[in-house]
Design an enzyme around this catalytic site. Sequence first.
Site, PDB file in Angstrom:
ATOM      1  N   ASP A  39       0.852  -1.156   0.139  1.00 40.67           N
ATOM      2  CA  ASP A  39      -0.292   0.318  -0.269  1.00 40.67           C
ATOM      3  C   ASP A  39       1.149   1.471  -0.075  1.00 40.67           C
ATOM      4  O   ASP A  39       0.880   2.142   0.212  1.00 40.67           O
ATOM      5  CB  ASP A  39      -1.595  -0.467   1.293  1.00 40.67           C
ATOM      6  CG  ASP A  39      -0.044  -0.454   2.394  1.00 40.67           C
ATOM      7  OD1 ASP A  39       1.390  -0.729   2.426  1.00 40.67           O
ATOM      8  OD2 ASP A  39      -0.534   0.088   4.005  1.00 40.67           O
ATOM      9  N   HIS A 246      23.380  12.705 -17.305  1.00 46.02           N
ATOM     10  CA  HIS A 246      22.645  12.389 -16.983  1.00 46.02           C
ATOM     11  C   HIS A 246      22.764  11.653 -15.711  1.00 46.02           C
ATOM     12  O   HIS A 246      22.374  10.409 -15.009  1.00 46.02           O
ATOM     13  CB  HIS A 246      21.357  11.822 -17.552  1.00 46.02           C
ATOM     14  CG  HIS A 246      20.955  12.568 -18.764  1.00 46.02           C
ATOM     15  ND1 HIS A 246      19.641  12.543 -19.617  1.00 46.02           N
ATOM     16  CD2 HIS A 246      20.811  14.417 -18.988  1.00 46.02           C
ATOM     17  CE1 HIS A 246      19.449  13.699 -20.249  1.00 46.02           C
ATOM     18  NE2 HIS A 246      19.897  14.846 -20.270  1.00 46.02           N
ATOM     19  N   ASP A 263      23.068  20.243 -12.063  1.00 49.15           N
ATOM     20  CA  ASP A 263      22.614  20.468 -12.552  1.00 49.15           C
ATOM     21  C   ASP A 263      21.015  20.073 -11.702  1.00 49.15           C
ATOM     22  O   ASP A 263      20.504  18.727 -11.646  1.00 49.15           O
ATOM     23  CB  ASP A 263      22.357  19.494 -13.735  1.00 49.15           C
ATOM     24  CG  ASP A 263      21.054  19.891 -14.602  1.00 49.15           C
ATOM     25  OD1 ASP A 263      20.340  20.432 -14.222  1.00 49.15           O
ATOM     26  OD2 ASP A 263      21.153  19.604 -15.462  1.00 49.15           O
ATOM     27  N   ASP A 274      15.579  24.964 -14.132  1.00 50.03           N
ATOM     28  CA  ASP A 274      16.802  23.855 -14.294  1.00 50.03           C
ATOM     29  C   ASP A 274      18.084  24.465 -14.984  1.00 50.03           C
ATOM     30  O   ASP A 274      18.509  25.671 -15.501  1.00 50.03           O
ATOM     31  CB  ASP A 274      16.591  23.547 -16.091  1.00 50.03           C
ATOM     32  CG  ASP A 274      17.040  22.815 -16.587  1.00 50.03           C
ATOM     33  OD1 ASP A 274      18.778  21.774 -15.914  1.00 50.03           O
ATOM     34  OD2 ASP A 274      16.941  22.390 -18.087  1.00 50.03           O
ATOM     35  N   HIS A 353      25.327  17.293 -26.737  1.00 51.95           N
ATOM     36  CA  HIS A 353      23.799  18.403 -26.830  1.00 51.95           C
ATOM     37  C   HIS A 353      23.851  19.321 -27.291  1.00 51.95           C
ATOM     38  O   HIS A 353      24.740  19.883 -27.571  1.00 51.95           O
ATOM     39  CB  HIS A 353      24.242  18.164 -25.284  1.00 51.95           C
ATOM     40  CG  HIS A 353      24.311  18.514 -23.926  1.00 51.95           C
ATOM     41  ND1 HIS A 353      23.997  20.290 -24.140  1.00 51.95           N
ATOM     42  CD2 HIS A 353      25.650  18.030 -23.636  1.00 51.95           C
ATOM     43  CE1 HIS A 353      24.818  20.523 -23.241  1.00 51.95           C
ATOM     44  NE2 HIS A 353      25.848  19.439 -22.882  1.00 51.95           N
ATOM     45  N   HIS A 357      16.289  23.448 -24.836  1.00 54.00           N
ATOM     46  CA  HIS A 357      15.221  23.192 -24.148  1.00 54.00           C
ATOM     47  C   HIS A 357      14.173  23.852 -23.697  1.00 54.00           C
ATOM     48  O   HIS A 357      14.470  25.069 -23.455  1.00 54.00           O
ATOM     49  CB  HIS A 357      15.322  21.824 -24.029  1.00 54.00           C
ATOM     50  CG  HIS A 357      15.854  21.165 -22.558  1.00 54.00           C
ATOM     51  ND1 HIS A 357      14.884  22.080 -21.951  1.00 54.00           N
ATOM     52  CD2 HIS A 357      16.674  21.489 -22.140  1.00 54.00           C
ATOM     53  CE1 HIS A 357      15.342  21.829 -20.582  1.00 54.00           C
ATOM     54  NE2 HIS A 357      16.827  21.104 -20.759  1.00 54.00           N
ATOM     55  N   HIS A 364      11.417  19.526 -19.750  1.00 59.27           N
ATOM     56  CA  HIS A 364      11.823  19.467 -21.456  1.00 59.27           C
ATOM     57  C   HIS A 364      10.039  19.289 -21.759  1.00 59.27           C
ATOM     58  O   HIS A 364       9.700  18.724 -21.873  1.00 59.27           O
ATOM     59  CB  HIS A 364      12.211  18.364 -22.417  1.00 59.27           C
ATOM     60  CG  HIS A 364      13.671  18.282 -20.665  1.00 59.27           C
ATOM     61  ND1 HIS A 364      14.295  16.459 -20.786  1.00 59.27           N
ATOM     62  CD2 HIS A 364      14.825  18.775 -21.095  1.00 59.27           C
ATOM     63  CE1 HIS A 364      16.042  16.534 -20.621  1.00 59.27           C
ATOM     64  NE2 HIS A 364      16.335  17.931 -20.239  1.00 59.27           N
ATOM     65  N   GLU A 387      22.499  26.146 -22.477  1.00 60.28           N
ATOM     66  CA  GLU A 387      23.246  25.218 -21.197  1.00 60.28           C
ATOM     67  C   GLU A 387      24.169  24.726 -22.342  1.00 60.28           C
ATOM     68  O   GLU A 387      24.934  23.379 -22.514  1.00 60.28           O
ATOM     69  CB  GLU A 387      22.667  24.214 -21.046  1.00 60.28           C
ATOM     70  CG  GLU A 387      21.256  23.176 -21.962  1.00 60.28           C
ATOM     71  CD  GLU A 387      20.664  22.123 -20.976  1.00 60.28           C
ATOM     72  OE1 GLU A 387      21.372  21.684 -20.371  1.00 60.28           O
ATOM     73  OE2 GLU A 387      19.719  22.231 -20.798  1.00 60.28           O
ATOM     74  N   TYR A 391      32.789  18.569 -22.330  1.00 56.87           N
ATOM     75  CA  TYR A 391      33.384  17.148 -21.196  1.00 56.87           C
ATOM     76  C   TYR A 391      34.075  16.399 -22.444  1.00 56.87           C
ATOM     77  O   TYR A 391      34.188  15.847 -23.273  1.00 56.87           O
ATOM     78  CB  TYR A 391      32.191  16.337 -21.490  1.00 56.87           C
ATOM     79  CG  TYR A 391      30.877  17.036 -21.253  1.00 56.87           C
ATOM     80  CD1 TYR A 391      30.120  16.860 -19.696  1.00 56.87           C
ATOM     81  CD2 TYR A 391      29.895  17.565 -22.253  1.00 56.87           C
ATOM     82  CE1 TYR A 391      28.354  17.649 -19.648  1.00 56.87           C
ATOM     83  CE2 TYR A 391      28.897  18.538 -21.251  1.00 56.87           C
ATOM     84  CZ  TYR A 391      28.839  18.795 -21.020  1.00 56.87           C
ATOM     85  OH  TYR A 391      26.872  19.382 -20.179  1.00 56.87           O
ATOM     86  N   ARG A 409      28.881  22.071 -16.996  1.00 59.86           N
ATOM     87  CA  ARG A 409      28.675  23.226 -17.997  1.00 59.86           C
ATOM     88  C   ARG A 409      27.454  23.717 -17.258  1.00 59.86           C
ATOM     89  O   ARG A 409      27.844  23.897 -16.099  1.00 59.86           O
ATOM     90  CB  ARG A 409      26.949  22.003 -18.090  1.00 59.86           C
ATOM     91  CG  ARG A 409      25.243  22.049 -18.679  1.00 59.86           C
ATOM     92  CD  ARG A 409      24.969  21.225 -19.638  1.00 59.86           C
ATOM     93  NE  ARG A 409      24.250  20.321 -17.646  1.00 59.86           N
ATOM     94  CZ  ARG A 409      24.859  18.978 -17.977  1.00 59.86           C
ATOM     95  NH1 ARG A 409      25.617  18.636 -18.529  1.00 59.86           N
ATOM     96  NH2 ARG A 409      24.028  18.168 -16.621  1.00 59.86           N
ATOM     97  N   GLU A 411      23.998  26.298 -17.108  1.00 55.93           N
ATOM     98  CA  GLU A 411      22.949  26.321 -17.689  1.00 55.93           C
ATOM     99  C   GLU A 411      21.845  27.429 -17.488  1.00 55.93           C
ATOM    100  O   GLU A 411      22.146  27.649 -15.844  1.00 55.93           O
ATOM    101  CB  GLU A 411      22.512  24.764 -17.700  1.00 55.93           C
ATOM    102  CG  GLU A 411      21.214  25.029 -17.813  1.00 55.93           C
ATOM    103  CD  GLU A 411      20.086  24.038 -17.760  1.00 55.93           C
ATOM    104  OE1 GLU A 411      20.874  22.646 -16.975  1.00 55.93           O
ATOM    105  OE2 GLU A 411      19.225  22.923 -18.189  1.00 55.93           O
TER     106      GLU A 411
HETATM  107  N1  GLY Z   1      18.430  18.564 -16.212  1.00 53.99           N
HETATM  108  C1  GLY Z   1      18.601  18.259 -17.451  1.00 53.99           C
HETATM  109  C2  GLY Z   1      18.873  19.187 -18.964  1.00 53.99           C
HETATM  110  O1  GLY Z   1      19.730  19.913 -18.517  1.00 53.99           O
HETATM  111  O2  GLY Z   1      18.433  19.403 -19.264  1.00 53.99           O
HETATM  112 MN    MN Z   2      18.386  21.609 -19.323  1.00 50.14          MN
HETATM  113 MN    MN Z   3      19.886  20.982 -16.616  1.00 53.02          MN
END
Ligand code: GLY
Ligand code: MN
Ligand code: MN
Length: 440
Positions: A39, A246, A263, A274, A353, A357, A364, A387, A391, A409, A411
Amino acid sequence: MLLSRIPSYFKARRDRLMKSHSGAVFIFPSNQELIRNSDVTFPFRQESNFYYLSGFDEPESVLVLAPNHSSPGAYRTILFVRRRDLTKEMWEGERYGVDGARQVFGADESYLIEDFQKVLPDLLDGAERVYYRIGQNKDSDHKIVTALDGYRASAGRTGRPLLAIFDPGEALAEMRLFKQPEEVDALRKAAKITALAHKTAMQEVRPGMNEFEIEALIDYVFRKNGCQRVGYGTIVAGGVNGTCLHYRFNNQPLKDGELLLVDAGGEYDYYSADITRTFPIGKAFTPAQAKVYDLVLRAEKEAIAMTKPGITLPEIHKHCAEVITDGLLSLGLLTGNRADLLANNGVSRFFPHRTSHFMGMDVHDVGLYVKNGEPRRLEPGMVFTIEPGFYVQPSDTAVPAEYQGIGIRIEDDVLVTAAGCENLTIDAPKERADIEALKR
Ligand code: GLY
Ligand code: MN
Ligand code: MN
């Protein structure tokens, strides 16, 4: 504690949707509670489109928007909700029930969820089209297909047309792509709290701590300041872990001389920030770290500076890729002909990448990136990330030793305005001098 009346913007969204889809029936099932064991359930979060149109955050519910046949052009809001049940509420907390659905959430009609299948044919009656996402909720798929089957079986006798099913995703995505003032307020709040969490992590991190301590600290700042949850799994990646895009383990000790890539984004009233920041675990950047950090930062700042209505996300990405390619050529990390590197995306060895986004209720977020076959031009009200990163994968041993294992990174989240853009996450420090000063 239950709400007494939700804000009027939820109805304004339904009005806008139905104005452009008169005669249609929209059906949105809520998210389902996922059982973890016996439960015990996983934390529940409402499905974003359902919440966007209703503000209702209980599971086992369905929202239907259907034509109001007694008033041409008008529509009805119908909520199917769980039965009030004092025993269940004693264990699990209060429910709004059918009365709350009308009084608090402004439904024109409300029913018990167990009556959904019985009431549905009436709601479809006289509709021109049905908007419903098949495949997301098997239980309601079955009920809706059954109702449409009944409809089809009687079509000959009644003279009603057959009903086609369309996906509501694009209509909702188009609305959610352009943030209304109340959405920008929530995003601003998420951004401010998230920036504070990153700043706190910069101040508190010390060699010898574990990644999970920083994750816990960030969570604490989010929750203490009103975020209900994280917008996505927090990444706290020390040293080479920062090269995993990720990374989720968050369980390694943090070492002096290495960088920490964080992140993390808090979710405030269903809107997520983000932010990524990368900073020294010890007191200062090494010379090699500083060189590549400054390069990523330059790309990021120039990308923000070029953001304005009319340009496209691929143009922003292309600029970042050019800045980073040029920088890596001058550092000797990339070699060869610049034009060839740009044409063949040579920089992807270090920057694999995309730069941006959309973001909003989902980190996202929904929204078409391509319209009429062309990359979409930015317009005021859109919110997205910028971002760029750098790397060096652990397998890439051809790189000089001082650069090996570096993951960076940076962002930020930007809102497109009439004149350009607003950086919503400006409070999170990113200049090397500011970061190092915070640590003293
Ligand atoms: N945190 C996921 C991205 O930066 O897209
Ligand atoms: Mn992002
Ligand atoms: Mn991110």
